[in-house]
Design a protein around this motif. Sequence first.
Motif, mmCIF file in Angstrom:
data_model
loop_
_atom_site.group_PDB
_atom_site.id
_atom_site.type_symbol
_atom_site.label_atom_id
_atom_site.label_comp_id
_atom_site.label_asym_id
_atom_site.label_seq_id
_atom_site.Cartn_x
_atom_site.Cartn_y
_atom_site.Cartn_z
ATOM 1 N N ILE A 163 82.494 16.266 51.817
ATOM 2 C CA ILE A 163 82.601 15.121 50.676
ATOM 3 C C ILE A 163 81.335 14.639 50.918
ATOM 4 N N THR A 164 80.509 14.503 49.568
ATOM 5 C CA THR A 164 79.121 13.945 49.341
ATOM 6 C C THR A 164 79.087 12.954 49.420
ATOM 7 N N ARG A 216 77.911 10.327 47.467
ATOM 8 C CA ARG A 216 78.291 9.846 46.317
ATOM 9 C C ARG A 216 79.744 9.922 46.287
ATOM 10 N N GLU A 217 80.420 11.148 46.415
ATOM 11 C CA GLU A 217 82.027 10.967 46.574
ATOM 12 C C GLU A 217 82.563 9.995 47.376
ATOM 13 N N GLN A 218 81.910 9.962 48.681
ATOM 14 C CA GLN A 218 82.328 8.794 49.513
ATOM 15 C C GLN A 218 82.319 7.658 49.242
ATOM 16 N N ILE A 238 82.588 6.594 45.875
ATOM 17 C CA ILE A 238 83.221 6.342 45.117
ATOM 18 C C ILE A 238 84.724 6.138 45.583
ATOM 19 N N ILE A 239 84.908 7.203 46.648
ATOM 20 C CA ILE A 239 86.647 7.007 47.327
ATOM 21 C C ILE A 239 86.793 5.608 47.976
ATOM 22 N N GLU A 269 82.350 13.130 38.574
ATOM 23 C CA GLU A 269 82.616 12.994 40.119
ATOM 24 C C GLU A 269 84.077 13.140 40.131
ATOM 25 N N LEU A 270 84.707 12.435 39.364
ATOM 26 C CA LEU A 270 86.238 12.253 39.530
ATOM 27 C C LEU A 270 86.917 13.607 39.616
ATOM 28 N N SER A 283 85.869 16.342 41.068
ATOM 29 C CA SER A 283 85.974 16.822 42.473
ATOM 30 C C SER A 283 86.697 15.941 43.398
ATOM 31 N N ILE A 284 86.895 14.804 43.151
ATOM 32 C CA ILE A 284 87.383 13.786 43.943
ATOM 33 C C ILE A 284 89.097 13.949 43.962
ATOM 34 N N SER A 301 76.002 17.058 45.652
ATOM 35 C CA SER A 301 77.004 18.106 45.481
ATOM 36 C C SER A 301 76.792 19.580 45.205
#
Length: 695
Positions: free
Chosen positions: A3-4, A6-8, A10-11, A40-41, A43-44, A88
């Motif tokens: 989990i990148t 940025r993904e972290q 956002i989550i 990004e959504l 891949s989230i 990512s």
Amino acid sequence: MYITAREQKIIKYIIQQNRYVTIREIADSVQVSTRTIHRELKSIKPILKNYDLSLDKQPGKGLKAVGEQEDKQRLLAHMSNEDQIEYSSDERKLLILCALLEAKEPVKLYTLASDLQVTNATISYDLDELTEWIAPYGLRLIRKRGYGIELKGPEEAKRKIVGNLIVDRLDIQLFLETIEMNIKHRTKATEKVFGVVSRGQLLKVERLLFHLKNRLSLSLSDSAYIALVVHLTYAIERIQLGETIRMEEEELLELKRTKEFESSLRIARALERMFNVEIPEAEVGYMTIHLRSANRSFQKEYRIDEIELDIAIRTKKLIDFISNKTGYHLNENDSLYEGLVSHLEPAMNRLKEKMRIYNPLTQQIKKDYFLLFMAIEEGVERFFPEIEFPEDEIAFIVLHFGSVLEIKKEETNIHALVVCSSGIGSSKMLASRLKKELPEIAEFDLSSLMELKEIDASSYDMIVSTVPIPYEHVDYIMVSPLLNEDDAMRVKAHIKRKIPYMIEKKRMKEAAKELVQESVNMMAVAERVTNYMSVIRSILSHFTIKNRKAMPQHEATIRQLLRQLEEEGFIIHADVIANGLLEREQQGGLGIPSTEFALFHLKHAFIKEPIFHIYDLDQAYEVKSMDGGQQQMSRMLMMLAPQELGKEVSEMFSLISSSIIESEESMTLYGHGSEGDIEQKLHQLFYQFVKEAKW
């Protein structure tokens, strides 16, 4: 599961808020653009699914993480224990591609791994995926142990992939901030913008194109304008490195016949002077492709030699099709027709050249206007079968139709400016939503962020924008292009706050108007009326339908008709005019599909006055149709206009051309009608124009 970083972020934000949050809120918290969040959504969602969680999306509310609290805590715990990865997989591939495009020699695998702070195996896997990604462009990767990695392929393929890279990473806000920071002397010329061009070079090109844009009458959406600036900057950098593109002579010759080639040539000459380089013709040709593919906003003044009747006919059929599907009468809406024609012509050029366009609203439009989206998807497949329209393009077309379907006429009294960055379609959508939710707003003008620099913002009662406006002197309110409930409430509150200022400004305006009315320049009005009347008088007085003998060869028929017109005093140098008409025909055919007539039209210095003649041939023969096929022609419509006449003659001929294809009955009239019937039609057209004109 990786989990990148940025993904972290956002989550964590979505889970910790424990409520519906908008894309704008998420973007602000992570400090990226809303477009990045949309990307990004994708891949989230699978990450959340791995923990039995999902995203609930509610129009007007936003997004919310749905699932058991213990599953949310489990995911948060996993992220806190995991080492963060800065990029990512897609971001790494883009950075690798940019590095290979810039490199003058092979790049070592361990160098890329070190720069991106990942393992050699990760870079190797990225390169496998990158190889598949670049293959459709005619590019390939050379990978040899001890040699390194090198990008191979023709220069034009590298330019095309950079163009699509720009579209994928296009951030209008970043571009405007770059321009604004330069104005405030807070920018570094050596930095890279979009990962591919130097900031200093880009600023020079933008300044040059901004000054040339109006002189060349270029009408570009913000995204098209920025993509063109970045393309020109990248082209200059490649030329300075000795890298130039090649183009087939036949393709270049075809481009030279287009109206955009002359504009490209002038831009190229200005760039040569600015950067002290020599730009080959092939580069000018490639610039022409970009201009032809630009997503132009609608211009009210059509020139007779710019009308593409094939697209106009198919657009009319698409509007009829959607009218039947929705049950709304859209056939007589000039704004819809003109906006669609203006969008579809460059869109078709863009799709033929395999150039992509990004629409950040596609998924929301598809959800909110699902049935309309499906109907338009079916319509473009039926009426534009040779072109494959991706969902982003269809979504733009939905915006045009959606804006018309949303309109609700009510009495209002506020003059607003609507600012959007996605082109005229989304501007119209927001304007019509505002009209529906806020009937007190009487009048809207549309603007892009680029055009806002040239507009007097103080002349409007309020400014509503879908993007942040980086100009300190502009008072505005920012909303979603589809105007959710919260947006509408905020706009109402904004209006309430501004009412005292609006009332005072209107009082001052009314007082000023009374003074101006006393000094109206009737000479200027009279001159405009005289010009229009002169064109109308010429067309009506010379209109005729004549029987003519068809010659064995099509070219001979054209030349014979033009020589007769020369004898009658309408033109000089008949063969030159004939050559112009034949060249115009070669560019795309002039036969009107599903009829037995063709429309020949030309503006030239050797034409003495505007005329509209019709010729019935004694024998039908085959000519090239506008849809690329062949058709029989038994009747020939001829429109000729002097070069020096301005918008008056263009407007009148555009009026006639539009009326030809406005309905099946109209095409039957022009294809088979008598001289008296068609003349009566012309009288009605001109009478309606004069009646509604605002002199």
